[in-house]
Design a protein around this motif. Structure first.
Motif, PDB file in Angstrom:
ATOM      1  N   PRO A 126      -3.317  -2.394  10.374  1.00 14.76           N
ATOM      2  CA  PRO A 126      -2.433  -2.702   9.243  1.00 14.76           C
ATOM      3  C   PRO A 126      -3.226  -2.577   7.936  1.00 14.76           C
ATOM      4  N   MET A 127      -2.579  -2.113   6.869  1.00 15.32           N
ATOM      5  CA  MET A 127      -3.302  -1.740   5.653  1.00 15.32           C
ATOM      6  C   MET A 127      -3.502  -2.896   4.669  1.00 15.32           C
ATOM      7  N   THR A 128      -3.468  -4.121   5.199  1.00 15.11           N
ATOM      8  CA  THR A 128      -3.548  -5.326   4.363  1.00 15.11           C
ATOM      9  C   THR A 128      -4.805  -5.380   3.491  1.00 15.11           C
ATOM     10  N   ALA A 170       3.440  -3.378  11.245  1.00 15.07           N
ATOM     11  CA  ALA A 170       2.820  -4.702  11.200  1.00 15.07           C
ATOM     12  C   ALA A 170       2.723  -5.215   9.762  1.00 15.07           C
ATOM     13  N   ASP A 171       2.405  -4.338   8.815  1.00 14.68           N
ATOM     14  CA  ASP A 171       2.368  -4.750   7.411  1.00 14.68           C
ATOM     15  C   ASP A 171       2.935  -3.637   6.511  1.00 14.68           C
ATOM     16  N   PRO A 172       4.265  -3.485   6.551  1.00 14.72           N
ATOM     17  CA  PRO A 172       4.891  -2.398   5.779  1.00 14.72           C
ATOM     18  C   PRO A 172       4.675  -2.575   4.282  1.00 14.72           C
ATOM     19  N   ASP A 173       4.592  -3.832   3.832  1.00 17.08           N
ATOM     20  CA  ASP A 173       4.432  -4.084   2.392  1.00 17.08           C
ATOM     21  C   ASP A 173       3.066  -3.586   1.913  1.00 17.08           C
ATOM     22  N   ALA A 174       2.050  -3.789   2.744  1.00 18.86           N
ATOM     23  CA  ALA A 174       0.716  -3.283   2.391  1.00 18.86           C
ATOM     24  C   ALA A 174       0.707  -1.756   2.395  1.00 18.86           C
ATOM     25  N   ALA A 175       1.345  -1.170   3.401  1.00 21.90           N
ATOM     26  CA  ALA A 175       1.389   0.296   3.456  1.00 21.90           C
ATOM     27  C   ALA A 175       2.093   0.858   2.225  1.00 21.90           C
ATOM     28  N   ALA A 176       3.161   0.168   1.797  1.00 20.75           N
ATOM     29  CA  ALA A 176       3.893   0.634   0.608  1.00 20.75           C
ATOM     30  C   ALA A 176       3.002   0.575  -0.630  1.00 20.75           C
ATOM     31  N   VAL A 177       2.179  -0.449  -0.738  1.00 23.82           N
ATOM     32  CA  VAL A 177       1.241  -0.545  -1.870  1.00 23.82           C
ATOM     33  C   VAL A 177       0.300   0.658  -1.863  1.00 23.82           C
ATOM     34  N   VAL A 178      -0.264   0.959  -0.681  1.00 25.42           N
ATOM     35  CA  VAL A 178      -1.259   2.038  -0.606  1.00 25.42           C
ATOM     36  C   VAL A 178      -0.598   3.394  -0.882  1.00 25.42           C
ATOM     37  N   ILE A 261       4.964  10.289   0.955  1.00 24.51           N
ATOM     38  CA  ILE A 261       5.350   9.369   2.024  1.00 24.51           C
ATOM     39  C   ILE A 261       5.775   8.041   1.415  1.00 24.51           C
ATOM     40  N   GLU A 262       6.937   7.563   1.838  1.00 21.93           N
ATOM     41  CA  GLU A 262       7.387   6.232   1.431  1.00 21.93           C
ATOM     42  C   GLU A 262       7.680   5.407   2.677  1.00 21.93           C
ATOM     43  N   VAL A 263       7.512   4.106   2.539  1.00 25.40           N
ATOM     44  CA  VAL A 263       7.621   3.202   3.687  1.00 25.40           C
ATOM     45  C   VAL A 263       8.829   2.287   3.528  1.00 25.40           C
ATOM     46  N   GLU A 264       9.594   2.139   4.598  1.00 28.27           N
ATOM     47  CA  GLU A 264      10.753   1.243   4.581  1.00 28.27           C
ATOM     48  C   GLU A 264      10.288  -0.219   4.667  1.00 28.27           C
ATOM     49  N   THR A 265      10.658  -1.003   3.659  1.00 26.41           N
ATOM     50  CA  THR A 265      10.235  -2.409   3.655  1.00 26.41           C
ATOM     51  C   THR A 265      11.407  -3.391   3.654  1.00 26.41           C
ATOM     52  N   THR A 266      12.619  -2.922   3.438  1.00 22.85           N
ATOM     53  CA  THR A 266      13.720  -3.877   3.307  1.00 22.85           C
ATOM     54  C   THR A 266      14.582  -3.995   4.570  1.00 22.85           C
ATOM     55  N   SER A 267      14.708  -2.907   5.317  1.00 23.34           N
ATOM     56  CA  SER A 267      15.536  -2.953   6.527  1.00 23.34           C
ATOM     57  C   SER A 267      14.796  -3.638   7.674  1.00 23.34           C
ATOM     58  N   GLU A 268      15.500  -4.401   8.490  1.00 22.01           N
ATOM     59  CA  GLU A 268      14.885  -4.916   9.713  1.00 22.01           C
ATOM     60  C   GLU A 268      14.857  -3.830  10.777  1.00 22.01           C
ATOM     61  N   LEU A 269      15.974  -3.068  10.846  1.00 21.46           N
ATOM     62  CA  LEU A 269      16.102  -2.057  11.905  1.00 21.46           C
ATOM     63  C   LEU A 269      15.021  -0.982  11.801  1.00 21.46           C
ATOM     64  N   THR A 270      14.782  -0.497  10.596  1.00 17.84           N
ATOM     65  CA  THR A 270      13.845   0.627  10.434  1.00 17.84           C
ATOM     66  C   THR A 270      12.570   0.206   9.702  1.00 17.84           C
ATOM     67  N   ARG A 271      12.296  -1.080   9.714  1.00 19.21           N
ATOM     68  CA  ARG A 271      11.075  -1.614   9.093  1.00 19.21           C
ATOM     69  C   ARG A 271       9.849  -0.760   9.447  1.00 19.21           C
ATOM     70  N   GLY A 272       9.115  -0.377   8.405  1.00 15.78           N
ATOM     71  CA  GLY A 272       7.865   0.354   8.628  1.00 15.78           C
ATOM     72  C   GLY A 272       8.024   1.827   8.924  1.00 15.78           C
ATOM     73  N   HIS A 273       9.259   2.335   8.846  1.00 11.64           N
ATOM     74  CA  HIS A 273       9.422   3.780   9.029  1.00 11.64           C
ATOM     75  C   HIS A 273       8.750   4.521   7.879  1.00 11.64           C
TER      76      HIS A 273
END
Ligand code: BDR
Ligand code: CA
Length: 311
Positions: A126-128, A170-178, A261-273
């Motif tokens: 995870p990119m935390t 595992a940490d989509p929010d961190a991935a979105a930051v990076v 590349i963008e990361v899904e952070t709001t959906s539960e179903l596709t979280r981290g896509h």
């Protein structure tokens, strides 16, 4: 020689990646930083020190890092790595010390004290830690060399959910930051790593090398092979994290395409896509997505490095 920080969550395939990097004279390994991921952070930090000790590379500092993702509860992938993270290896208390300061500080200090663009970071969990480092130092994204990540799911689908790969999920929010930071990212996701399989003959080639590092590497691969057969139903396990190190040494073993590349952070179903947009201007694109990998080439590289380090 490429200066490098490895950020990881060992993890059996993280361990193989570490053994490869420790055996590669092309890499100037500045530090290993660890993050909670496959197993909790206390264990990933200990496991990195165990691998370092087996490889005889106590010259490389290990810094412990984030115990939990930015906004979500900690995940875990113990089924694929064993309860303590190193498969069948009997864990022991390593003797080598833990580096000063948390991982995010170490990353900032190591990168900002060297010439711009000269330090690569390989992220295998995870990119935390990298996200925290970017928050701490706004100039970091600009100063970094290539960030080579194992993570992301597109054509192959996901491994933790239908949409997502474990590290990003595992940490989509961190991935979105990076991904949003403007740094250069080479993403080696499942589309590529599923083409790098630890087949029987490839494991046997590593078992034939007479060193503790090679024997331990082979034990990681045997553990993955067993889990893959029992849990997933595939005959051979994909080898994910070592692809980042292989790319740094032999980028020609991978096909990559410029993208955003963008990361899904709001959906539960596709979280981290990972949504991969190829319709970009290649001259200004900051991301590359790996579409294919030469599995035999990656294993030949691992065998060659472990063999050379054994003699
Ligand atoms: C990734 O998830 C972890 O379990 C592995 O170590 C690898 O980094 C594969 O999806
Ligand atoms: Ca990992």
């Amino acid at each position: 020689i490429q200066s490098l920080i490895i950020d990881c969550d060992p993890g059996v395939d993280d361990a193989v990646a570490l053994f490869l990097a420790f055996a590669a004279p092309e890499l100037n390994l500045l530090a290993v930083t660890t993050v909670g991921g496959n197993v909790p952070g206390a264990l990933t930090q200990r496991n990195a020190r165990i691998v370092r000790q087996i490889a005889g590379r106590e010259d490389v500092p290990v810094h412990g890092g984030a115990e939990r993702p930015l906004k979500r509860p900690p995940a875990g992938a113990g089924a694929f790595h064993g309860p303590e993270g190193l498969g069948d290896l009997e864990p022991f208390q390593p003797t080598g010390i833990v580096g000063d300061g948390p991982a995010a500080n170490a990353i900032v200090d190591l990168v900002m004290s060297r010439p711009q663009g000269s330090v690569a970071v390989a992220v295998m969990g995870p990119m935390t830690n990298l996200a925290l480092a970017m928050r701490r130092e706004r100039r970091l994204a600009d100063w970094l060399g290539p960030v080579v990540i194992m993570g992301g799911a597109r054509s192959e689908g996901g491994n933790i959910t239908p949409s997502a790969e474990f590290n990003i999920w595992a940490d989509p929010d961190a991935a979105a930051v990076v991904f949003g930071s403007g740094c250069e990212v080479i993403a080696l996701g499942l589309d590529a790593t599923h083409q790098v399989r630890a087949t029987e003959d490839r494991i046997a080639a590593i078992e034939a090398i007479d060193s503790e590092a090679a024997r331990t590497t082979a034990s990681m691969l045997r553990f993955s092979q067993r889990v893959e057969r029992e849990v997933v139903g595939w005959d051979s396990a994909p080898l994910h994290d070592p692809c980042t190190i292989a790319w740094l040494i032999r980028p020609d073993l991978f096909e990559t395409r410029p993208c955003r590349i963008e990361v899904e952070t709001t959906s539960e179903l596709t979280r981290g896509h990972t949504a991969v947009e190829f319709r970009v201007d290649p001259a200004t694109a900051r991301h590359r997505w790996a579409t294919a990998a030469d599995g035999q080439g990656v294993f030949d590289l691992i065998v060659g490095k472990l063999r050379a380090a054994a003699t």
